[in-house]
Design an enzyme around this catalytic site. Structure first.
Site, PDB file in Angstrom:
ATOM      1  N   ASP A  95     115.743  -4.305  11.028  1.00  0.00           N
ATOM      2  CA  ASP A  95     115.332  -5.063  10.147  1.00  0.00           C
ATOM      3  C   ASP A  95     114.354  -4.301   9.075  1.00  0.00           C
ATOM      4  OD1 ASP A  95     115.768  -7.393   8.279  1.00  0.00           O
ATOM      5  OD2 ASP A  95     115.524  -8.643   9.876  1.00  0.00           O
ATOM      6  N   ASP A 151     120.014 -12.902   2.931  1.00  0.00           N
ATOM      7  CA  ASP A 151     120.781 -13.462   3.799  1.00  0.00           C
ATOM      8  C   ASP A 151     121.727 -14.529   3.376  1.00  0.00           C
ATOM      9  OD1 ASP A 151     119.066 -11.893   5.311  1.00  0.00           O
ATOM     10  OD2 ASP A 151     118.038 -13.645   6.628  1.00  0.00           O
TER      11      ASP A 151
HETATM   12  C1  GLA Z   1     116.110 -11.040   8.249  1.00  0.00           C
HETATM   13  C2  GLA Z   1     117.729 -10.709   8.502  1.00  0.00           C
HETATM   14  C3  GLA Z   1     118.451 -11.720   9.108  1.00  0.00           C
HETATM   15  C4  GLA Z   1     117.930 -11.940  10.429  1.00  0.00           C
HETATM   16  C5  GLA Z   1     116.447 -12.511  10.392  1.00  0.00           C
HETATM   17  C6  GLA Z   1     115.510 -12.132  11.784  1.00  0.00           C
HETATM   18  O1  GLA Z   1     115.983 -12.133   7.471  1.00  0.00           O
HETATM   19  O2  GLA Z   1     118.140 -10.343   7.286  1.00  0.00           O
HETATM   20  O3  GLA Z   1     119.818 -11.405   9.313  1.00  0.00           O
HETATM   21  O4  GLA Z   1     117.811 -10.970  11.291  1.00  0.00           O
HETATM   22  O5  GLA Z   1     115.780 -11.266   9.623  1.00  0.00           O
HETATM   23  O6  GLA Z   1     114.448 -12.661  11.563  1.00  0.00           O
END
Ligand code: GLA
Length: 398
Positions: free
Chosen positions: A147, A202
């Protein structure tokens, strides 16, 4: 002498370290904990998910990577600077869980972050890349999602390259999934660094809703078209191929915010995009209809086509409540996906000769309905429910 030779070889392999080649020759398939469980992840959930997927046909349909996302560790590293699994969530330890998943025919994925802290506020791998990669290799990890929270002024290429090198140096082949949300155009540079890269923020279980940082799948689909000037076959699609994929985020198929039609359309489009198919629902409690979407072999075959070409938008006409996407398949076949973007069911027509650059005459199979649907010599009309699709596979008539 032998020691010197060994040292020279080791230095050379560090200097020229590359990603693990030969992995993800088709888009990776599996399950990830985040979309349903977020921080409430633990070993009994993961075992239950694996048991279910082994029994319900998902594993055999190709969903082999089971990935634990954020919030799996303690909030602090130990005195040696090592990550430590949360002993309440994972009392048997991560290695035991990996062994269990491997014994059931799965591969095992984990999560970390290029910054000092993960998005959930747990320790990230900044400054610990090689140490963490060795730990994961010793646990039997096969896949790392990495991430981009809390990265400060770090350079994305540099940070992701460093972890790619660390995974290679750790000596265990792992798929490397970059998750920097498309902020640094990873499609332009990440093919030599990892195997898939997120292209957007997301997803959440909505058709076209938006909340904070999350979007419904239709907005992420639109975004694929808008990300790179040129669009069509010259847009972002051209960056995807065997071993390196655009990732429009994980699946929301089967979640409460989507109707069955919206789940079916979402799945169809992720297959059109040659996207990684990482289920995010609670597979232990899903309806037979949702399972049959996730395990439809003919639809999955469009995603997993060995040519590895990503589909692109050919027609978008909001006034006629339709969009048509096309995807080149191997052996001169094509997949065509017709979406009803309207709020009501409609009869939607495909004028085949408008689908540039598809040329020639084809017989048409309706993939979800599992029946022949004529050929492309004249326009064809399909009755499509709101936010549903007609997904078609075209075979050349010689
Ligand atoms: C980010 C990523 C998600 C998930 C969250 C976890 O938002 O894009 O897919 O992994 O972190 O905290």
């Amino acid at each position: 002498m032998r020691k010197l030779l060994c040292l020279a070889l080791c230095l050379a392999s560090t200097a020229f370290a590359q990603k693990w080649e030969g992995l993800a020759l088709t888009p990776p398939m599996g399950w990830n904990s985040w979309n349903t469980f977020a921080s409430n992840i633990n070993e009994s959930v993961v075992r239950g998910v694996a048991d279910t997927m082994a029994a319900n046909g998902m594993r055999d349909a190709g969903y082999v990577y089971i990935v634990i996302d954020d919030c799996w560790s303690k909030k602090a590293r130990d005195e040696n600077g090592s990550l430590v699994a949360d002993p309440v969530k994972f009392p048997s330890g991560i290695k035991a869980l990996a062994d269990y998943l491997h014994s059931k025919g799965f591969k095992f994925g984990m999560y970390s972050c290029a910054g000092a802290q993960t998005c959930g506020g747990y320790p990230g791998s900044w400054g610990h890349e090689f140490q963490d990669a060795r730990l994961w290799a010793s646990w039997g990890v096969d896949y790392l999602k990495y991430d981009w929270c809390d990265h400060g002024t770090a350079d994305a290429r540099d940070a992701y390259k460093r972890m790619s090198d660390a995974l290679h140096a750790a000596g265990r082949p792992m798929i490397f999934s970059l998750c920097e949300w498309g902020q640094n155009k990873p499609w332009e540079w990440a093919a030599s660094v990892g195997h898939l890269w997120r292209t957007t923020g997301d997803i959440y279980d909505s058709y076209d809703g938006r909340k904070n940082w999350e979007s419904g799948w239709k907005l992420l689909l639109d975004k694929q078209y808008e990300l790179v000037e040129g669009n069509g076959p010259d847009g972002i699609a051209k960056y995807a191929g065997p071993g390196h994929w655009n990732d429009p985020d994980m699946l929301e198929v089967g979640k409460d915010g989507l109707s069955l039609a919206e789940s079916r359309a979402h799945f169809s489009f992720w297959c059109m995009l040659a996207a990684p198919l990482i289920a995010g629902n609670d597979v232990r409690h899903m309806s037979p209809e949702v399972l049959s979407i996730l395990t439809d072999k003919d639809v999955i075959a469009i995603d997993q086509d060995p040519a590895g070409k990503e589909g692109f938008r050919s027609v978008a006409e909001p006034a006629k409540q339709r969009e048509i996407w096309i995807k080149p398949l191997s052996n001169d076949e094509w997949a065509v996906c017709l979406l009803n973007t309207g709020k009501t069911a409609a009869d939607l027509t495909i004028e085949w000769n408008r689908l540039w650059p598809m040329q020639g005459k084809f017989s048409v199979k309706d993939v979800w309905a599992k029946k022949a649907a004529g050929d492309t010599s004249a326009p064809t009309t399909f009755h499509v429910e709101s936010h549903d699709v007609a997904l078609l596979r075209l075979t050349p008539i010689k």
